[in-house]
Write a protein that holds these residues in place. Structure first.
Motif, PDB file in Angstrom:
ATOM      1  N   ASN A 198       0.936  -1.195  -0.310  1.00 36.76           N
ATOM      2  CA  ASN A 198       0.062   0.386   0.327  1.00 36.76           C
ATOM      3  C   ASN A 198       0.894   1.397  -0.193  1.00 36.76           C
ATOM      4  O   ASN A 198       0.604   2.278  -0.455  1.00 36.76           O
ATOM      5  CB  ASN A 198      -0.860   0.123   1.528  1.00 36.76           C
ATOM      6  CG  ASN A 198      -2.408  -0.595   1.479  1.00 36.76           C
ATOM      7  OD1 ASN A 198      -2.880  -0.892  -0.379  1.00 36.76           O
ATOM      8  ND2 ASN A 198      -2.737  -1.299   2.501  1.00 36.76           N
ATOM      9  N   PHE A 221       3.355   2.136  -1.430  1.00 36.50           N
ATOM     10  CA  PHE A 221       4.350   2.497  -2.525  1.00 36.50           C
ATOM     11  C   PHE A 221       3.134   2.265  -3.225  1.00 36.50           C
ATOM     12  O   PHE A 221       3.569   2.268  -4.966  1.00 36.50           O
ATOM     13  CB  PHE A 221       5.680   2.281  -2.586  1.00 36.50           C
ATOM     14  CG  PHE A 221       6.055   2.760  -1.379  1.00 36.50           C
ATOM     15  CD1 PHE A 221       6.660   3.998  -1.267  1.00 36.50           C
ATOM     16  CD2 PHE A 221       7.262   1.260  -0.879  1.00 36.50           C
ATOM     17  CE1 PHE A 221       7.681   4.454  -0.230  1.00 36.50           C
ATOM     18  CE2 PHE A 221       8.028   1.699   0.162  1.00 36.50           C
ATOM     19  CZ  PHE A 221       7.811   3.192   0.748  1.00 36.50           C
ATOM     20  N   ALA A 222       1.935   1.967  -3.504  1.00 36.96           N
ATOM     21  CA  ALA A 222       0.819   1.165  -4.896  1.00 36.96           C
ATOM     22  C   ALA A 222       0.665   2.981  -5.696  1.00 36.96           C
ATOM     23  O   ALA A 222       0.554   2.988  -6.494  1.00 36.96           O
ATOM     24  CB  ALA A 222      -0.330   1.135  -4.391  1.00 36.96           C
ATOM     25  N   TYR A 223       1.507   4.182  -4.948  1.00 38.74           N
ATOM     26  CA  TYR A 223       1.397   5.467  -6.077  1.00 38.74           C
ATOM     27  C   TYR A 223       1.690   5.178  -6.962  1.00 38.74           C
ATOM     28  O   TYR A 223       2.075   5.743  -8.294  1.00 38.74           O
ATOM     29  CB  TYR A 223       0.895   6.893  -5.639  1.00 38.74           C
ATOM     30  CG  TYR A 223       2.361   6.486  -5.052  1.00 38.74           C
ATOM     31  CD1 TYR A 223       2.361   6.483  -3.770  1.00 38.74           C
ATOM     32  CD2 TYR A 223       3.526   7.884  -5.209  1.00 38.74           C
ATOM     33  CE1 TYR A 223       4.122   6.956  -2.761  1.00 38.74           C
ATOM     34  CE2 TYR A 223       4.908   8.161  -4.931  1.00 38.74           C
ATOM     35  CZ  TYR A 223       5.168   7.434  -3.423  1.00 38.74           C
ATOM     36  OH  TYR A 223       6.518   7.550  -2.703  1.00 38.74           O
ATOM     37  N   ILE A 244       2.133   2.979  -9.245  1.00 37.14           N
ATOM     38  CA  ILE A 244       1.478   2.329 -10.753  1.00 37.14           C
ATOM     39  C   ILE A 244       1.249   3.246 -11.788  1.00 37.14           C
ATOM     40  O   ILE A 244       1.332   3.367 -12.873  1.00 37.14           O
ATOM     41  CB  ILE A 244       0.380   1.355  -9.683  1.00 37.14           C
ATOM     42  CG1 ILE A 244       0.976  -0.101  -9.364  1.00 37.14           C
ATOM     43  CG2 ILE A 244      -0.604   0.909 -11.262  1.00 37.14           C
ATOM     44  CD1 ILE A 244      -0.106  -0.437  -8.652  1.00 37.14           C
ATOM     45  N   LYS A 245       0.543   4.732 -10.645  1.00 41.57           N
ATOM     46  CA  LYS A 245       0.102   5.741 -11.389  1.00 41.57           C
ATOM     47  C   LYS A 245       2.065   6.219 -12.262  1.00 41.57           C
ATOM     48  O   LYS A 245       1.554   6.047 -13.577  1.00 41.57           O
ATOM     49  CB  LYS A 245      -0.632   6.691 -10.853  1.00 41.57           C
ATOM     50  CG  LYS A 245      -1.966   5.629 -10.752  1.00 41.57           C
ATOM     51  CD  LYS A 245      -3.165   6.917 -10.097  1.00 41.57           C
ATOM     52  CE  LYS A 245      -4.458   6.289  -9.668  1.00 41.57           C
ATOM     53  NZ  LYS A 245      -4.700   7.113  -8.358  1.00 41.57           N
ATOM     54  N   GLU A 246       2.351   6.644 -11.806  1.00 43.30           N
ATOM     55  CA  GLU A 246       3.791   7.070 -11.776  1.00 43.30           C
ATOM     56  C   GLU A 246       4.364   5.915 -13.450  1.00 43.30           C
ATOM     57  O   GLU A 246       4.929   6.503 -14.372  1.00 43.30           O
ATOM     58  CB  GLU A 246       5.194   6.666 -11.049  1.00 43.30           C
ATOM     59  CG  GLU A 246       4.646   7.767  -9.626  1.00 43.30           C
ATOM     60  CD  GLU A 246       5.552   8.471  -9.132  1.00 43.30           C
ATOM     61  OE1 GLU A 246       6.207   8.558  -8.294  1.00 43.30           O
ATOM     62  OE2 GLU A 246       6.996   8.375  -9.681  1.00 43.30           O
ATOM     63  N   GLN A 304      -2.175   0.091 -17.215  1.00 46.15           N
ATOM     64  CA  GLN A 304      -2.357   0.166 -15.829  1.00 46.15           C
ATOM     65  C   GLN A 304      -2.094  -1.784 -15.404  1.00 46.15           C
ATOM     66  O   GLN A 304      -1.530  -1.387 -14.266  1.00 46.15           O
ATOM     67  CB  GLN A 304      -3.912   0.421 -15.259  1.00 46.15           C
ATOM     68  CG  GLN A 304      -4.058   0.140 -13.972  1.00 46.15           C
ATOM     69  CD  GLN A 304      -5.337   0.766 -13.548  1.00 46.15           C
ATOM     70  OE1 GLN A 304      -6.440   0.679 -13.770  1.00 46.15           O
ATOM     71  NE2 GLN A 304      -5.721   1.129 -11.727  1.00 46.15           N
ATOM     72  N   GLU A 305      -2.742  -2.568 -16.730  1.00 43.55           N
ATOM     73  CA  GLU A 305      -2.586  -3.652 -15.993  1.00 43.55           C
ATOM     74  C   GLU A 305      -0.889  -4.280 -16.211  1.00 43.55           C
ATOM     75  O   GLU A 305      -0.123  -4.958 -14.412  1.00 43.55           O
ATOM     76  CB  GLU A 305      -3.165  -4.784 -16.961  1.00 43.55           C
ATOM     77  CG  GLU A 305      -3.227  -6.449 -16.525  1.00 43.55           C
ATOM     78  CD  GLU A 305      -3.863  -6.161 -14.852  1.00 43.55           C
ATOM     79  OE1 GLU A 305      -4.170  -7.548 -14.683  1.00 43.55           O
ATOM     80  OE2 GLU A 305      -4.383  -5.781 -14.362  1.00 43.55           O
ATOM     81  N   PHE A 360       0.506  -1.960 -12.650  1.00 52.38           N
ATOM     82  CA  PHE A 360       0.647  -3.457 -11.434  1.00 52.38           C
ATOM     83  C   PHE A 360       1.635  -4.585 -11.570  1.00 52.38           C
ATOM     84  O   PHE A 360       1.528  -4.633 -10.265  1.00 52.38           O
ATOM     85  CB  PHE A 360      -1.042  -3.483 -11.696  1.00 52.38           C
ATOM     86  CG  PHE A 360      -1.533  -4.347 -10.383  1.00 52.38           C
ATOM     87  CD1 PHE A 360      -2.243  -3.418  -9.156  1.00 52.38           C
ATOM     88  CD2 PHE A 360      -1.156  -5.677 -10.910  1.00 52.38           C
ATOM     89  CE1 PHE A 360      -2.044  -4.632  -8.054  1.00 52.38           C
ATOM     90  CE2 PHE A 360      -1.395  -6.760  -9.748  1.00 52.38           C
ATOM     91  CZ  PHE A 360      -2.309  -6.080  -8.489  1.00 52.38           C
ATOM     92  N   ASP A 361       1.161  -4.969 -12.641  1.00 52.89           N
ATOM     93  CA  ASP A 361       1.645  -6.802 -12.898  1.00 52.89           C
ATOM     94  C   ASP A 361       3.764  -6.006 -11.913  1.00 52.89           C
ATOM     95  O   ASP A 361       4.484  -7.362 -11.428  1.00 52.89           O
ATOM     96  CB  ASP A 361       1.957  -7.225 -14.057  1.00 52.89           C
ATOM     97  CG  ASP A 361       0.547  -7.626 -13.838  1.00 52.89           C
ATOM     98  OD1 ASP A 361       0.325  -8.778 -12.863  1.00 52.89           O
ATOM     99  OD2 ASP A 361       0.425  -8.228 -15.162  1.00 52.89           O
TER     100      ASP A 361
END
Lengths: 247, 231
Positions: B69, B71-73, B75-77, B86-87, B90-91
């Protein structure tokens, strides 16, 4: 053969002296059967690790879907003097209040969210690739919408091996789909005894079943179960949080 | 305002100095046996996550999720800066977290940078790998450290023989057999592959001792081997 495995296990746990390491390596070089056992030991660990990683990724995906990454740390911004900050904050608070009210008016009921959860996560049961097994045949029945037949097939599997986590979980899910809520609850309660599972949504599934059944007192019983999922950090925590938010 | 506080204590014969400087905590460890200084630049809550990752069971699981959680941002970077879908982002991020957990548990994260800097570096490298098509999502960008690390314990000639034999293994069949080995065995092997010690597995699965787990685990491995051989 177990002796070989123990010897190999001891080596990879770093229990050998330099001389013993040398002997171990010579054995690999000179004994093809032994080398094959070493390769099997490592391949088995890798395969198991791949399964673990997939389960963890599934959990991460659930976390991410629930928060859309908003729980993560925000980048610290530059510090500036904000003369109009108080006015902006007031306007933002009013807008937020309006948005929250609208969202609350439009929000789904816990029952609808329970349905969404089932449809999203158990629309189809995952079937492992490879030679068709009884488990796969039962899962195929479920995936074809033949829930009664699927339940009977999973029950047969449980009779053969009552320690099969997948058979118990899928029997419960088939019963939930029929719907035979009492039977579903029976299997999801049974599922809770599989304590060593990496991912075990047993408690959440009990709550979801109660919400779907919606008899008198069911909702009241479901709430502490959802709270338990959150407090004990059990599988399905983001879903439980979402359900309780919409309570 | 930044504050500075130095606390020195003795812990199991080692000198440990902790310097609190603003939001950072420096830990300087002087061991008796190795005159090696290990400096760490970690937020207190980062240290907490790392400590949790070294624990067994639910504490570890909670820390893994906290790490994900936190550093989940990224993913957007990954989507905006690297142009990933996005997929894909995320991976890559999930693989980054798994890889970071491996490194932390094996002790190869030395804390010479903040957790964020270190994890971003792993994430960035994996993004670049993906973009260069050196790896694909399907074959997984995350190569589990366990098998590579374990192989590195062998000399080159032995490693080459074992690597060739590993490459010949039918991974899909092995995974299928893993699901047929019995639930208890499967769980035990999964915990083992996830880096849990026999002692931790004993606690998690309710066995009396680590020795009992070891014996059972090796039997499970042998059972898996027999099932695999039958194909």
């Amino acid at each position: 053969m177990e002796d070989h495995m123990q010897y190999i296990d001891d080596f990879f746990q770093g229990k050998f002296s330099p001389e013993e390491v040398k002997v171990f390596e010579e054995k690999i070089n000179n004994d093809p059967a032994f080398a094959a056992n070493v390769a099997f030991y490592l391949s088995a660990k890798q395969s198991a690790r791949d399964v673990v990683d997939e389960e963890k990724k599934k959990r991460y995906r659930e976390l991410y879907s629930a928060t859309n990454g908003h729980q993560s740390e925000e980048q610290p911004g530059k510090v500036r003097r904000m003369y109009y900050a108080s006015r902006v904050a007031l306007v933002a608070a009013i807008v937020a209040a309006i948005v929250v009210t609208i969202i609350n008016l439009q929000s789904d009921s816990p029952q609808a969210l329970a349905n969404n959860y089932i449809n999203k996560n158990y629309k189809e049961l995952s079937v492992t690739m490879g030679k068709e097994t009884d488990m796969q045949r039962a899962a195929n029945l479920y995936n074809e919408g033949k829930y009664k037949e699927a339940l009977a097939a999973f029950q047969d599997l449980i009779q053969l091996d009552s320690s099969s986590f997948q058979a118990v979980q899928y029997a419960g899910m088939s019963a939930l789909r029929i719907p035979d809520y009492d039977k579903a609850l029976h299997y999801f309660r049974q599922l809770e005894s599989f304590r060593a599972q990496f991912a075990n949504p047993a408690v959440l599934l009990q709550a979801v079943t109660l919400l779907k059944r919606n008899h008198e007192g069911d909702k009241k019983q479901a709430k502490p179960l959802l709270q338990r999922v959150i407090n004990e950090n059990l599988d399905g925590k983001p879903t439980a949080e979402k359900l309780l938010r919409e309570w | 305002m930044l504050t500075q506080l130095v606390v020195t204590r003795e812990q199991e014969g080692n000198k440990v100095a902790t310097i609190f400087f603003g939001p950072y905590r420096f830990i300087i460890l002087q061991t008796q046996s190795q005159a090696v200084n290990s400096n760490t630049l970690l937020h207190a809550d980062e240290r907490e996550i790392i400590d949790g990752l070294l624990e067994p069971g639910s504490i570890r699981r909670k820390s893994e999720e906290q790490l994900f959680n936190r550093f989940a941002y990224f993913i957007k970077e990954g989507m905006h800066k690297q142009g990933l879908l996005q997929e894909q982002a995320f991976d890559v991020y999930a693989d980054t977290v798994l890889s970071a957990i491996d490194k932390i548990r094996s002790g190869s994260f030395e804390g010479r940078s903040s957790l964020k800097t270190w994890i971003y570096q792993i994430f960035h490298n994996k993004c670049v790998d993906l973009i260069r098509k050196n790896t694909t999502i399907k074959s997984s960008i995350h190569k589990t450290a366990s098998i590579t690390d374990l192989l590195s314990q062998l000399s080159d000639s032995a490693k080459s023989i074992v690597q060739q034999l590993c490459d010949q293994t039918d991974a899909a069949v092995l995974r299928q057999k893993l699901s047929e080995v019995g639930e208890n065995c499967r769980q035990m092997l999964l915990h083992w592959a996830d880096g849990s010690s026999d002692k931790e597995i004993a606690e998690l699965m309710g066995y009396k001792t680590a020795d009992v787990v070891k014996t059972s685990r090796l039997r499970c491995l042998d059972k898996l081997r027999q099932l695999y051989k039958q194909t």
